[in-house]
Structures are given as C-alpha cells and as structure tokens.
Scaffold this motif. Structure first.
Motif, mmCIF file in Angstrom:
data_model
loop_
_atom_site.group_PDB
_atom_site.id
_atom_site.type_symbol
_atom_site.label_atom_id
_atom_site.label_comp_id
_atom_site.label_asym_id
_atom_site.label_seq_id
_atom_site.Cartn_x
_atom_site.Cartn_y
_atom_site.Cartn_z
ATOM 1 N N GLY A 92 0.751 -1.234 0.011
ATOM 2 C CA GLY A 92 -0.034 -0.086 0.041
ATOM 3 C C GLY A 92 0.701 1.251 -0.104
ATOM 4 O O GLY A 92 0.417 2.296 0.444
ATOM 5 N N CYS A 93 1.916 1.162 -0.882
ATOM 6 C CA CYS A 93 2.830 2.187 -0.554
ATOM 7 C C CYS A 93 2.555 3.397 -1.346
ATOM 8 O O CYS A 93 3.026 4.640 -1.191
ATOM 9 N N SER A 94 1.790 3.271 -2.369
ATOM 10 C CA SER A 94 1.200 4.330 -3.251
ATOM 11 C C SER A 94 2.146 4.679 -4.366
ATOM 12 O O SER A 94 2.108 5.637 -5.234
ATOM 13 N N ASP A 95 3.378 4.109 -4.509
ATOM 14 C CA ASP A 95 4.150 4.257 -5.588
ATOM 15 C C ASP A 95 3.504 4.149 -7.038
ATOM 16 O O ASP A 95 3.822 4.888 -7.763
ATOM 17 N N CYS A 96 2.718 3.268 -6.938
ATOM 18 C CA CYS A 96 1.879 2.957 -8.313
ATOM 19 C C CYS A 96 1.026 4.410 -8.623
ATOM 20 O O CYS A 96 0.791 4.827 -9.810
ATOM 21 N N VAL A 97 0.390 5.146 -7.585
ATOM 22 C CA VAL A 97 -0.249 6.292 -7.831
ATOM 23 C C VAL A 97 0.688 7.350 -8.325
ATOM 24 O O VAL A 97 0.290 8.013 -9.297
ATOM 25 N N VAL A 98 1.676 7.666 -7.574
ATOM 26 C CA VAL A 98 2.688 8.672 -8.065
ATOM 27 C C VAL A 98 3.030 8.370 -9.374
ATOM 28 O O VAL A 98 3.451 9.349 -10.261
ATOM 29 N N ALA A 99 3.628 7.158 -9.622
ATOM 30 C CA ALA A 99 4.274 6.953 -10.955
ATOM 31 C C ALA A 99 3.401 7.239 -12.030
ATOM 32 O O ALA A 99 3.616 7.551 -13.217
ATOM 33 N N CYS A 100 1.973 6.955 -11.958
ATOM 34 C CA CYS A 100 0.934 7.210 -12.893
ATOM 35 C C CYS A 100 0.931 8.580 -13.040
ATOM 36 O O CYS A 100 0.700 9.130 -14.131
ATOM 37 N N GLN A 101 0.823 9.035 -12.088
ATOM 38 C CA GLN A 101 0.541 10.897 -12.278
ATOM 39 C C GLN A 101 1.952 11.396 -13.052
ATOM 40 O O GLN A 101 1.518 12.304 -13.726
ATOM 41 N N THR A 102 3.197 10.875 -12.753
ATOM 42 C CA THR A 102 4.325 11.431 -13.638
ATOM 43 C C THR A 102 4.160 10.956 -14.850
ATOM 44 O O THR A 102 4.446 11.695 -15.926
ATOM 45 N N THR A 123 21.073 9.873 -11.451
ATOM 46 C CA THR A 123 21.060 10.442 -10.078
ATOM 47 C C THR A 123 21.080 9.490 -9.166
ATOM 48 O O THR A 123 20.808 8.249 -9.451
ATOM 49 N N TYR A 124 21.195 9.865 -7.676
ATOM 50 C CA TYR A 124 20.779 9.136 -6.808
ATOM 51 C C TYR A 124 19.792 9.935 -5.827
ATOM 52 O O TYR A 124 19.916 11.331 -5.808
ATOM 53 N N CYS A 125 18.949 9.355 -5.181
ATOM 54 C CA CYS A 125 17.554 9.931 -4.637
ATOM 55 C C CYS A 125 18.146 10.705 -3.321
ATOM 56 O O CYS A 125 18.955 10.016 -2.511
ATOM 57 N N GLU A 126 17.424 11.595 -2.896
ATOM 58 C CA GLU A 126 17.755 12.511 -1.590
ATOM 59 C C GLU A 126 16.613 12.501 -0.972
ATOM 60 O O GLU A 126 16.353 13.440 -0.176
ATOM 61 N N ILE A 173 10.946 10.172 -12.640
ATOM 62 C CA ILE A 173 12.201 9.659 -12.077
ATOM 63 C C ILE A 173 12.028 8.137 -11.931
ATOM 64 O O ILE A 173 11.001 7.589 -11.339
ATOM 65 N N VAL A 174 12.800 7.379 -12.264
ATOM 66 C CA VAL A 174 12.895 5.814 -12.312
ATOM 67 C C VAL A 174 14.005 5.299 -11.742
ATOM 68 O O VAL A 174 15.204 5.823 -12.059
ATOM 69 N N GLY A 175 13.980 4.312 -11.270
ATOM 70 C CA GLY A 175 15.121 3.540 -10.595
ATOM 71 C C GLY A 175 16.123 2.935 -11.649
ATOM 72 O O GLY A 175 15.686 2.648 -12.796
ATOM 73 N N ASN A 176 17.418 2.631 -11.448
ATOM 74 C CA ASN A 176 18.345 2.003 -12.096
ATOM 75 C C ASN A 176 18.364 0.696 -11.798
ATOM 76 O O ASN A 176 18.785 0.442 -10.772
ATOM 77 N N ARG A 224 8.239 8.001 -2.438
ATOM 78 C CA ARG A 224 8.930 9.312 -2.202
ATOM 79 C C ARG A 224 9.851 9.424 -3.357
ATOM 80 O O ARG A 224 9.862 10.786 -3.753
ATOM 81 N N GLY A 225 10.818 8.737 -3.763
ATOM 82 C CA GLY A 225 11.653 8.821 -4.815
ATOM 83 C C GLY A 225 10.939 9.222 -6.048
ATOM 84 O O GLY A 225 11.306 10.087 -6.860
ATOM 85 N N THR A 226 9.896 8.462 -6.585
ATOM 86 C CA THR A 226 8.935 8.499 -7.702
ATOM 87 C C THR A 226 8.533 10.016 -7.719
ATOM 88 O O THR A 226 8.488 10.667 -8.811
ATOM 89 N N GLY A 227 8.124 10.610 -6.481
ATOM 90 C CA GLY A 227 7.437 11.903 -6.247
ATOM 91 C C GLY A 227 8.647 12.783 -6.007
ATOM 92 O O GLY A 227 8.395 14.188 -5.961
ATOM 93 N N GLY A 228 9.787 12.506 -6.323
ATOM 94 C CA GLY A 228 10.836 13.452 -5.999
ATOM 95 C C GLY A 228 10.843 14.899 -7.061
ATOM 96 O O GLY A 228 11.368 15.802 -6.535
#
Ligand SMILES: Nc1nc2c(c(=O)[nH]1)N[C@H]1C(S)=C(S)[C@@H](COP(=O)(O)OP(=O)(O)OC[C@H]3O[C@@H](n4cnc5c(=O)[nH]c(N)nc54)[C@H](O)[C@@H]3O)O[C@H]1N2
Ligand SMILES: Nc1nc2c(c(=O)[nH]1)N[C@H]1C(S)=C(S)[C@@H](COP(=O)(O)OP(=O)(O)OC[C@H]3O[C@@H](n4cnc5c(=O)[nH]c(N)nc54)[C@H](O)[C@@H]3O)O[C@H]1N2
Ligand code: SF4
Ligand code: SF4
Ligand code: SF4
Ligand code: SF4
Ligand code: SF4
Ligand SMILES: [Mo]
Lengths: 177, 740, 318
Positions: free
Chosen positions: A14-24, B53-56, B76-79, B92-96
C-alpha cells in the motif's frame, strides 16, 4: 489478445508508488488520480486481517461506460483496453455515472480521463508505468489469450477475485489473494 | 551533460534495463511484447533526455534516472543496476520531482534583520552572505576557539560542510540519525558482534525463512531495498513475527502478530532467549565456535520464563513458546530485525542487544537469511591536507556520561549550547545542513533556548522549514535534481559506485552545498581543503580510482564492482570479531567494564496515568519525516496525519471517526488539531501518529498547520545512559475536544 | 467489523467522497423534458379524441410553450457539458445503447415537430393574426398533417417522458437509480406536471376541472409507483437496501417525504379532492405544488443516485 492486470495483495504494502508513478508518467494533474489505494481491514482486535488493493479502471469486457457514451468517445481498443478519445468526448459524464468503480474523472481540460493501462507503453512492449515501478512486484500485466503469459499462469495457479463481479461488467483487474 | 536521444533508443535502453538480472533472485519476470500493435502515437515526436541521479528524498540513496520530455521534467525511475533500488523507486523517490517544482522553495540567500526567530530577513547576494558568515566565524574562533562551532547534518551535501568545519578546527559534527535514530542499534551490535549494522542494513531478508520485527514497520518504513526483500520473502512463504502495539502493514503480512504492551519488548526478548536456550533451539555449533558468555547468559535469563513475561507484555506464554519454536525451526535463516529508529525508552541499547543476542544464538550473523557481510567500494580520496587537531569536543560537556557514544549527540550539542555555570564549553555557532532541528530533536523549547544563546546560526536548506526561521543566514541549496554530489558508495552484497549529476539547471538563485563550502573556505583561508577546480574533476578523480570515469558514469549511472569477500561466513571458517574477546559477546565485557548490565535485563517503565495514552509515532510510506509534506506530488497522496485511536477509547471519550481533536501531554504541551482515525488496529493503551506533519512554518503553504507534530508532545526524554540516545516514547497524551 | 479506507489517490473532485457528476443542470433538463412530454401527450391525445375545442388550452395553446421549455432544457444540458466545444459530437453517431444519445436524438426530432404542431394552431389561437404570406402558406401546408403529427408526437413524447427516467435507471452502477420503475415514474410525473401546467394556466374552468381529475389519477399512480420503488429496493440486494436507506432514515428522508410526497403529491391530491367536492380553493395551488414537487423529485433522485454506490459501501474514511 486480451490485456489484464493482476495485483498480489500478499505483496502489496500500500505504498502508493503506483499512484505517483501514474501521475508523473501520464502527467495527471495534481489533485487527480487514475489509480488509488484501498485498505480493507476486517476483524476485531486482536484478530485482524488487512487486504490492501491498488485500484484503477478494470478495463471491463462489458463496460457500461462504453455503452453509455453518446459519442463513441469511450471505446474498446485492441486487447480490450477501454479508452477515451479526448476529441470526441463532450464531457456529459454519463460514463462517470455508469462506472460502478468510480474510475473516471473530469480532467481539468474538460474531457473525461481514467487509466489507459498505459496503452502508449504497452504498444512499445513496455509494462504500464505503475506495474514497472511497484517496489514489491505486486503487479502483473499481460495477455490472457496467451496461455503462457505470466498473468495467465498466475491466475491459473492462485486464488483470485475481481471487484464487484455482480455488477456484471466483467472486470479485467484481478486481485490475487 | 546528459545526452539527448531519439525515443527509439530510449525505448531500447529502457527495455534492456527491464530485462536486467538481480542478485540472488529472479525478481524481474519476462514480459513478451505484444504483437500486432504499432508504436505509440503519444511519444512519437518527443525528445527524451535522461540523467543519472541518486535519490535524496531519504537516506537509502537509491540510484535512478531523471527523465525530461520535450524540455519538461517528466519522471524519475530506478536504475536496474542499483542494488538499493533494483530499478524501482519508492513513492517518495518517484515523487521527487515535486521537490524541484515546489513553489515554496528557498530562492535566494537571506540575512536576518530583526530579533532572532521573528523571521524578518533581507535578501542578500551570495557574497554578502558568505562575508557575514566568515566574519562571525573568525570572531568566534578568536574569542572561544573554533571548536565552539558545531555542524548538524543529515544529507549528501553535509559532507562539504563537514570538511569545512574540520579544516576550521572543529570536530563537533552531529547527525540526528545517531542519538535520535539508530545510535543504540549501532552500539548494541558493535558491543555484540564488533561491527554495526550500517545503512543500508546488511539484513539478508530476501533469503530469510523467518523474520522477526520488533516495531520495525517495514512497508510503512519505506526503505526501498528492504521493503522489496521483505515482500519477496513474504511471497516465498517466510513466516513473519511482528511485535507491535499496532497492527502495522507488516503485521498484516505476518503469521504472528504480537500486540505487545508498549515499552515491554525487552521482557519478551528475554523470554524468547530463555525458551531458545531451555528448549535447545539455538545453533549449537555456531554458538560454540563463535560466541562468548553462553553460560553467563543462560544463568542471567533463567528466571525470564514466558510466564514471567506474560503479565508484563500481555503476550500469552504459549504464544511466546510457539514463536520461539518457529524461530528455532528456521535456524540460521531466522533474523531478528535489528530495527532502525530505536530510541524509544532510554534502555534502547540493551533492548536492541537482546535482539542481537537472539541473532547470535540463532546463528544468523554472517549467514544466509540472516545478516550478510557487506561490501563497499574503496575510492581514492581527493588529495587534501591533514585536518588540524581539534582540542575540545562535546564530550567535555558531559564528564563521565555516555561512555559508549561513538558519534556526537545532536541532542547533546544542543544541550551544551545552553550556557550553565559549571560548563566551560558552550557552543557559539551552528551550521545546520538538511535537518529540521525544531521537528527533529525532542523538547523543541530546549532547542529554541539553545538557538537563542548562539552568536551564529547558518541554515542550509531547500525549503523554508521551521529551523530556517531561527537562522541568522539562510543559504538556499538547489535540490538534488539540480546538482552534482559526492560518489555514492553504499554497502551492499556487492560494491557499487553511483553518480548524481544535475538533471536541470538550478532554479532561482540556489546553489549546491559543494560550491557554498568551497566559497566559504576561500574567505577563511582554507581553500586548500577544496582544491578541485570543478566538481566534475573531483568526481572523475574518484571514479578513475575504481576503473571508471565521470564520462562512463553519465552513461550508466551505477557501476558494480568486484567484491573481495564472500557475503556469508564459510562453513567452519575461523573468524575474529572486533570485540575485546574476539568473539560474539553474549556477555558484554565492555558493558561490564563500564558498570552496565553485561546481559540485558528488563526494566519497567512508567505507564500512562488514568485518561492518558502512550504516544507512539512512525512513518507513512509516501512521506519522509517533514521534508516531503510540502511536496506537491506527495502531499497529494496524504496531506495530513491522523491519530489512531482504538474504538473502546473513542467510545469512552465520545470521539468519532475523522473528528478533529487536540492532544495534550502529561506536561500540558498541546498539539495542533489532528483528525481521529478510529481503528481496531491499535491497542487501547496507546495512540499513534505519523511523524513529520503539523508544520508551524507558514511559508510552507501546502503543509502549514496540516495535522499535528509529535515532537511538540515529546517533552519528556529518557536518555540512554550507555550512548546518550533520546528515548521519545515515554510521553502520554489525552484528548482535548473543546478547544478545536 | 470492517474498516475501509482509501489511503491515497481518489480525492478527485466530483467523485469523492460521493460522486458529484451532475449538479442542477441535469435535473432541470429532465424536469423540463418530462413536462414537455406531458404537455405534448395531452395535446396530441385530446386532439385525436376530438376535444380540441373543449380543451383548447391543453390542445392548442400549451404546445406554444414547448420550444421554450425544450430550449431551456437543452441549454441546461449544454451548460453541464465540460467539453462544450465538442457538443456537435452528439450528432455524429447514433448510439442505441446510450440513453444520452437517444435523448439527444429524440429531442432533435421532437423539437421541430413540436414547432410545426404549435404552428398549425396559430390560426385557431389567434384567428385575426396577420402572418407573412410564406408563413401562412407553410401553416396551411401543415394543417392536413395534424393527425399524423399527433400520432408521431404521442410516440416520441412517450419515449421522451420515459427517457427522462431511463437515462438514470440505465446506470446499473448507481443502485438507487437502478430500478425499472424510474421510467414509468418519471413519465407519470411528467404527465402530472403537464396536467398541472394546464390547470395552472387554463382560463376555462371545465378544462381545469377535467385536468384536475386526470391529475388526481396520475398522483395516485405516482404514489403507487413510489411505494413499489421502495418495496423493490427493500426486497433487493444489500446495496439496494442501502440505497433505499438514504430515504428511510438517511440524509434524503426529510426532504423527500416532506417536499416530494407530502407537499408535491398528497396535499395536491387532497386539495383537488376537496375542490371536486365543492370546496372553493384556489385551483392554482395544487398545480403549483405538483410542478414544484416534480422539479424537486428530479433533483433528489439525481442527487441521491450519485451518493449510492456498490463499492466501499462500508466506507468509513477518505
Ligand atoms: N516512508 C518512510 N520510510 C522511512 C522513513 C521515512 O521518513 N519515511 N525514515 C527512515 C528512517 S531514518 C528510519 S530511522 C526508519 C524508522 O522506521 P522503523 O525503524 O521501522 O521505526 P520504528 O520506530 O521501529 O517503527 C515504528 C513502529 O513501532 C511501533 N512501536 C511503537 N512503540 C513500540 C513498542 O514499544 N514496542 C514495539 N514492539 N513496537 C512499538 C509503532 O507502532 C510503529 O509501527 O524509517 C526509515 N524509512
Ligand atoms: N518526534 C520525532 N522525532 C524524530 C523522529 C520521529 O519519528 N519523531 N525520527 C528521528 C529519526 S529516525 C531521524 S533519522 C531524524 C531525521 O531528522 P531530519 O533529517 O531532520 O528530518 P527531515 O524532516 O528530513 O529534515 C530534513 C531537512 O532537510 C531539508 N532538506 C531536504 N533536502 C535537502 C537538500 O537537498 N539540501 C538541504 N540543504 N536540505 C534539504 C528539508 O527541507 C528539512 O528541513 O529525526 C528523528 N526525530
Ligand atoms: S506500488 Fe505496488 S506495493 Fe505499492 S501500493 Fe502500488 S501495488 Fe502496492
Ligand atoms: S472500470 Fe469503469 S471506466 Fe473502467 S471499463 Fe469498467 S466501467 Fe468503464
Ligand atoms: S463524458 Fe465523454 S466519454 Fe463520457 S460518456 Fe460523455 S462523451 Fe462519452
Ligand atoms: S496502467 Fe498506466 S494509466 Fe493505468 S493506473 Fe497504471 S500507470 Fe496509470
Ligand atoms: S527509499 Fe525511496 S526516498 Fe529513499 S532513496 Fe530510495 S527512492 Fe528515494
Ligand atoms: Mo532515522
């Protein structure tokens, strides 16, 4: 070809990564989401259980949103992906009212928007953005018509459910239990 | 500079990345591109640029790629080559990107013009700011000595200020990640195994068959690689035992959830040790070969039966036995997770050590499914002169106290800044890099009292967080997406190096910390410590020492290197541990020498008075402390915190779900208003909230007064006598509904 | 015990915490559509039954309101669209499965037909009126087709009247709308408001009386349908029971039972009954109540439907 998604409720945290990834990935404006996270807790302390689900449009095979659309803006693409053609949508919101999953919303630009199963990526052989970022590998995407696809195999071997099948829409997002 | 490429190329690279293999598992499952579909229309005419990059956003430092599409920041996506992220970032990293786009960012250097704390500043040029700081530093050095300036740091750019301060003559460098976080853990593991756990943790969760979590709320605590491995282990059927007063996400994935009475974990751990010894569930060979003090341990825990622990912990004896047997069944692939934020009740080193002892008994240190032996890249240091000797340090303020603290205590420096008659060392100047001390240190009034005694407070930040409001000079850093930083050398199963390069030009009048420190060094006559011409040259020098180059690193982002040792102990191998006895010390000779319990003992802690509930706190997966609560993308996922309340308690107080309340603690400290989450997922003697909300800084418009800040309610601190950690969970709160 | 929490995402305005796709525009559109259908049905039926002179207002005068009512209704619909520039897309396809589509096409047909219909009565209503020659010629051309037009109007108006209900009841996704009673209910309500229109505006006492009698019957049918509606829900699945609860103790209880049922149906029925029995009461009162009740009914049904859902029915928190 019949695209579908399976989400492993055992893995999902339930981390919501899928939600942010979709948004970006899809430039979904802040304040709107094509996917979302639901936690369903049952039981009484201390005997509790929790199901965490990442939800989105179910790309229903019998999609009421497509049926109710007066302009054909909502339509099926190859592989059963339900899409909205922005230039055909008048914003009457009949499709929104007709979706039992509340998967659609009015984009600030006026047309109706929702999950596309990342058709633009899928066409290039990539997985949808949410699937490809999920840190727990909880999401599986693929072709149900291919018996050897990962999704076909996992649906064969694991118990699963879809959301409100009784609404009769033939949803194609499955939850592995 | 990052290369431009046509989108077909980009697709190829991404495609290749997705097929990349991982160490020790087959995470990435094949995906056959569908037939009969044409290339997408959506991206056809876009230009795409990607930068390493690496995430901060947190300190796991995942490596990844920043994408730009048609000149606009995209994602931003992982390597996939990065063992910390395995190609997948956390939310959080994706939303960086939101850190870069946040309109509330600091924009230009600021110098205070009125009383400290009033938040009246004037815009300044960088030259003015540096001159101001350098003059004050010289004055402090002359009057009190350079040691009277301290640095608080949390984050990549802090290293340049560390250099600057050391060159200037002060060794007083503290991070809240020690005395407010994992300090007790590091000391407990050093005492037991001669080595700390370090970060990213050397836990081999991926291969564990049995994972025991004492609090650690993995899944909410979103340290990426760890969550990935935990989830993989769960999927592979590992049995998880979660000890937590709250039904955490991890608890929901567990075979056993032990809703322990808070503050009593040591009793449970001792009872487990008791059962494991009594029922001979431990790894006999391993214990025999590698450990010291088994009999002393056995003797010490002989009274700690499950029946003894039951009334203390509220965990039933048969559950304690059952779970002990479960651990024994999977030896040595059973891991008692060492925890990370462990500064809870003041006896934390001892509690964590009880877990470490269990790990030793189960033979999991250095074993598959337990703790691996990490490897780290060894870079050549960029040449610079030796630092001057520093004559005084923070310890002198605490004669005879915290003998085993191996790093400076942030809280200790803070206390020692408040002048007292008996102390001759009080600090006169602070540099604060990337840590929001007001929300981070307990007892915020004390932090403010210390700040008011300072001659100089310089804050280097990206946001106008609370601490900036107290500064004399604010230096606005550009975000990690707009700068180079040092080479990342995280310990892992294999050594790697990773690059952070600027994806975008710095916005506004912001600059990287590396440039700030170098500029300041010039004004202090210390430029020989920052001898590089350009930062590129500095990085290239270091990369070349491990067989790569800045040029190559820009293309690949992460480079895996050869390791010089296996990741597990070899069977029957002799091993010299860095402890006084050369063995794993079940009985700690060091603790004995300092007059502490050589084997952990249970100490009772105060319980909440009638009408009060213990205040617990933790993490939400989409936020890092208070640093992301103003990030537009992440605030969109969660914009305020809630206080978790058991339905019985809610009933008693007539609280209903989602209503706002104010919390008041045992000392009358009040919180901002916070919504109630009525839930069965928490015990009736505690409440819970996520840390990092309730900002009181109105310049952070999105997060201002959203939710409540646990720190404001932490007025009582239980200090760990061994290493000075600040136990923060001894506070009790009650509900105030009328004032909302 | 169940706790359902949407922990992130889905703060989409317009959907959460309850769906709010449609505001005032759609209920107004549905109300005016129903009213227009009611007026046209009475006009056409009594024309065919040769009562054009007896019920002159209903047959010959009332139709002049139709273009106005439909224009306002369509304007409301247009205002509701969020992608207005693409409005014309409604008329590039016919989608039989989409009530929205058939509504659009029905209106497309009924609008000119009702204009012709009304026009054909210009000479009757304003005998002395001097019209441009061309108009006169056109009207004369229409008059022979009145009978055919009447039949066509009956068919299309019934469709229109039913459509106002079916637009909603086709949405399986909204348990409160998902009942086959909504079509007939809205048709009957449309007829009732159509009758009220005549009662309100006709100057002929006989005609008013006759329509009051008709209206009473319609109100009785409407009450019957409403009872049926709730019985149907209560005998249904859990989601339907929950939907009915919105009106049986839930947030819509007071406004529905007070304004729609009591003031919009029962009171007019009683007043009309008393009037029949010789009491002298202002005939406009019940008519005005019926019209207002009809409008409120549309508002409530559109609104309540949007707050009923299948998923997250035990939702405790966003
Ligand atoms: N998303 C996200 N992830 C993060 C961070 C972040 O800011 N955001 N920060 C990172 C950092 S620096 C750290 S240090 C870690 C911290 O993360 P952890 O090391 O996991 O922190 P804990 O304090 O162990 O976890 C809090 C949990 O402890 C439980 N708890 C409270 N009191 C007790 C008790 O007396 N006994 C027991 N058994 N459990 C108790 C709470 O209910 C809660 O579930 O998270 C890291 N990961
Ligand atoms: N009450 C309470 N206190 C706690 C904890 C808790 O759970 N509850 N957790 C403890 C733990 S485990 C830890 S590790 C500490 C963490 O404590 P901190 O490290 O202080 O936590 P953050 O909130 O991340 O503060 C970081 C500051 O860095 C700034 N920043 C972010 N990125 C950059 C950058 O690139 N450059 C610069 N110059 N600044 C930047 C942010 O704007 C913010 O002001 O807190 C500890 N204190
Ligand atoms: S990214 Fe994966 S783990 Fe995280 S919420 Fe989505 S599905 Fe669950
Ligand atoms: S989930 Fe909703 S929007 Fe998606 S296809 Fe089904 S009905 Fe349509
Ligand atoms: S809003 Fe757009 S997509 Fe939805 S039904 Fe109307 S025209 Fe079709
Ligand atoms: S498939 Fe694509 S559009 Fe749908 S939720 Fe996932 S990322 Fe968003
Ligand atoms: S765990 Fe998440 S926030 Fe932390 S470094 Fe990795 S991606 Fe960034
Ligand atoms: Mo931490």
């Amino acid at each position: 070809m019949r695209y579908a998604m399976a989400i492993d409720t055992r893995r999902c945290v339930g981390c919501s990564d899928c939600v942010v990834a979709c948004q970006t990935e899809n430039k979904v404006p802040v304040g709107y989401c094509r996917d979302w996270i639901v936690e369903e807790m049952s039981g009484k302390y201390p005997l509790l259980s929790l199901e965490i689900r990442s939800e989105r449009c179910n790309h229903c095979a019998d999609a009421p949103c497509v049926r109710s659309c007066p302009t054909s803006a909502s339509h099926y693409e190859d592989g059963g992906i339900v899409m909205v053609t922005h230039e055909e949508c008048i914003g009457c919101k009949a499709c929104i009212a007709s979706c039992p999953y509340d998967a659609r919303f009015v984009h600030p630009e006026g047309y109706v928007d929702k999950c596309t199963f990342c058709l633009h990526r899928v066409k290039d052989g990539l997985k949808p953005a949410c699937v490809s970022v999920c840190p727990t590998h909880a999401m599986i995407f693929g072709d149900l018509d291919d018996a050897n696809s990962e999704i076909s195999k996992i649906l064969q071997s694991r118990t699963h459910k879809s959301l409100i099948p009784e609404a009769g829409t033939k949803p194609h997002v499955f939850y592995l239990l | 500079m990052p290369e431009n490429m046509r989108r077909r190329e980009f697709i190829k690279i991404l495609g290749a990345g997705m097929g990349g293999a991982l160490v020790g598992t087959s995470f990435l499952k094949g995906f056959t591109p569908p037939e009969g579909l044409n290339a997408s229309e959506l991206l056809k005419n876009s230009t795409i640029k990607k930068t390493a990059t690496y995430c901060e956003i947190c300190f796991w430092k995942c490596a990844g790629w920043v994408y730009e599409k048609d000149g606009q920041p995209w994602k931003i996506v992982g390597n996939p080559d990065d063992p910390s992220s395995n190609g997948r970032f956390c939310p959080r990293g994706t939303g960086g990107l939101g850190a870069y786009t946040d309109p509330d960012r600091l924009k230009t250097p600021l110098i205070r013009t009125e009383e400290r704390g009033k938040q009246v500043f004037r815009e300044a040029t960088w030259d003015e700011a540096f001159d101001y700081i350098a003059d004050k530093m010289k004055m402090i050095s002359e009057k009190w000595g350079p040691e009277c300036i301290a640095l608080f740091t949390h984050g990549s750019g802090g290293d340049y200020f560390k250099n600057l301060l050391k060159a200037y003559g002060s060794n007083n460098i503290a991070a809240p990640s020690y005395a407010q976080c994992r300090g007790p853990r590091e000391e407990a593991y050093v005492l037991t195994f001669g080595e700390g756990v370090d970060s990213p943790e050397r836990t081999d969760l991926l291969n564990s068959k049995c994972i025991v979590l004492i609090g650690s709320h993995i899944g909410e605590n979103m340290h990426n690689g760890q969550v990935q491995e935990f989830s993989e282990a769960v999927a592979n059927g590992a049995s998880v035992i979660t000890v937590d007063p709250r039904f955490s996400t991890a608890a929901s994935k567990s075979k056993y959830w032990l809703p322990i009475k808070p503050a009593t974990d040591t009793a449970l751990l001792l009872a487990w040790i008791h059962v494991i010894i009594e029922e001979e569930l431990y790894d006999k060979e391993y214990v025999e070969k590698y450990t010291y003090g088994f009999d002393l341990l056995k003797e010490s825990v002989s009274q700690n039966t499950p029946e003894w622990a039951y009334p203390i912990t509220t965990i039933k004896p048969h559950i304690i036995r059952e779970t002990a047997r479960e651990m024994g069944k999977h030896v040595p692939a059973t891991i008692i997770h060492p925890g990370r934020h462990v500064t809870w009740y003041g006896d934390d080193t001892q509690r964590v050590r009880a877990g470490a002892i269990l790990n030793a008994l189960l033979g999991s240190w250095g074993r598959r499914g337990g703790f691996f032996v990490p490897a780290k890249a060894h870079l050549a240091k960029y040449p610079m002169p030796k630092f001057p000797d520093s004559h005084k340090d923070w310890r002198q303020a605490y004669p005879g106290k915290y003998p085993l603290a191996s790093l400076a205590l942030a809280s200790g420096i803070c206390d020692a800044t408040i002048p007292t008659p008996e102390r001759d060392c009080s600090f006169k100047g602070w540099f604060v890099y990337g840590t929001n001390l007001i929300q981070t240190l307990p007892q915020p009034e004390k932090t403010i009292e210390a700040i008011q005694a300072l001659e100089l407070l310089v804050v280097i930040d990206i946001l106008p967080s609370e601490i900036t409001g107290w500064a004399d000079v604010i230096l606005p850093e550009c975000t990690y997406l707009e700068r180079y930083d040092d080479v990342r050398v995280s310990p892992a199963r294999i050594p790697t190096v990773a690059l952070r390069a600027p994806a975008f030009e710095p916005q506004f009048n912001t600059k990287p910390a590396s440039w700030m420190a170098k500029e300041l060094s010039k004004r202090l006559g210390l430029e020989q410590y920052f001898a590089w011409e350009t930062f590129e040259e500095y990085l290239d020098y270091q990369f070349k020492s491990v067989g790569t180059s800045l040029e190559e690193m820009k293309q690949i982002g992460v480079k895996k290197l050869e390791s010089d040792h296996p990741i597990y102990f070899l069977n029957g191998e002799d091993y010299e541990f860095s402890t006084p006895t050369g063995k794993i010390e079940l009985y700690s000779t060091t603790l004995a020498e300092h007059g502490f319990d050589p084997v952990p003992k249970y100490t009772a802690h105060p319980e909440p008075p009638e009408g009060f509930y213990r205040l617990l706190y933790g993490r939400a997966p989409m936020h890092t402390f208070g640093r992301t609560t103003n990030n537009p993308l992440l605030a969109d996922l969660m914009d305020e915190n809630e206080v978790w309340v058991n339905p019985k308690v809610a009933n008693k107080w007539g609280l209903h779900h989602q209503q706002y309340v104010i919390l008041e603690n045992q000392d009358g400290k009040r919180s901002n208003k916070i919504r109630v989450k009525v839930t069965e997922r928490i015990r009736h003697d505690a409440v819970y909230m996520v840390h990092g909300f309730g900002h009181t800084q109105s310049k952070m418009r999105r997060s201002y007064m959203k939710g409540a800040d646990d720190t404001q309610l932490i007025s009582r601190v239980d200090l760990d006598p061994i290493m000075g950690g600040t136990g923060m969970r001894g506070n009790f709160v009650t509900f105030k509904t009328e004032a909302v | 015990m169940k706790e359902i929490t949407i922990t992130s995402g889905r703060m989409n305005p317009g959907i959460d915490p309850v769906l709010h796709a449609w505001g005032w525009e759609i209920p107004v559109y549905l109300f005016l559509g129903g009213l227009a259908a009611g007026i046209l049905i009475f006009s056409a039926v009594y024309f065919l039954r040769g009562k054009a002179d007896e019920y002159k207002f209903a047959v010959k005068i009332a139709p002049f309101s139709i273009p106005v009512l439909l224009t306002i209704g369509l304007l409301a619909l247009f205002l509701d669209l969020t992608h207005k520039l693409y409005f014309w897309r409604l008329y590039t396809t016919i989608r039989w499965e989409s009530p929205m589509s058939w509504g659009a096409w029905t209106l497309m047909l009924i609008f000119p037909l009702s204009v012709f219909w009304a026009a054909s009565f210009v000479p009757d209503v304003r005998p002395g009126l001097k019209l441009p020659a061309l108009a006169e010629k056109a009207i004369n051309l229409l008059i022979p087709f009145r009978k055919a037009m009447a039949w066509a109007l009956i068919v299309i108006s019934v469709i229109l009247g039913m459509y106002t209900g079916i637009l909603l009841s086709a949405f399986n996704a909204r348990p409160f709308w998902n009942t086959s009673i909504l079509g007939p209910l809205f048709l009957v309500s449309g007829l009732s408001t159509g009758a009220a229109f005549t009662i309100l505006l006709s100057k002929n006492e006989q005609e008013r009386k006759a329509f009051s009698r008709i209206d009473m019957a319609l109100i009785v049918i409407e009450l019957f349908l409403i009872i049926h509606l709730f019985m149907g829900f209560l005998a249904g699945t859990e989601v339907h029971i929950q939907a009915a609860q919105l009106f049986l103790g839930g947030p819509y209880t007071a406004v529905f039972w007070t304004f729609v049922v009591t003031l919009g149906l029962v009171v007019p029925l009683l007043v009309e009954a008393l009037e029949m029995n010789g009491y002298h009461l202002p005939a406009q009162l019940p008519a005005a109540l019926v019209l207002t009740g009809g409008l409120i009914l549309r508002f409530i049904v559109v609104d309540a439907g949007q707050s009923s859902r299948w998923l997250y029915k035990f939702m405790t928190h966003f």
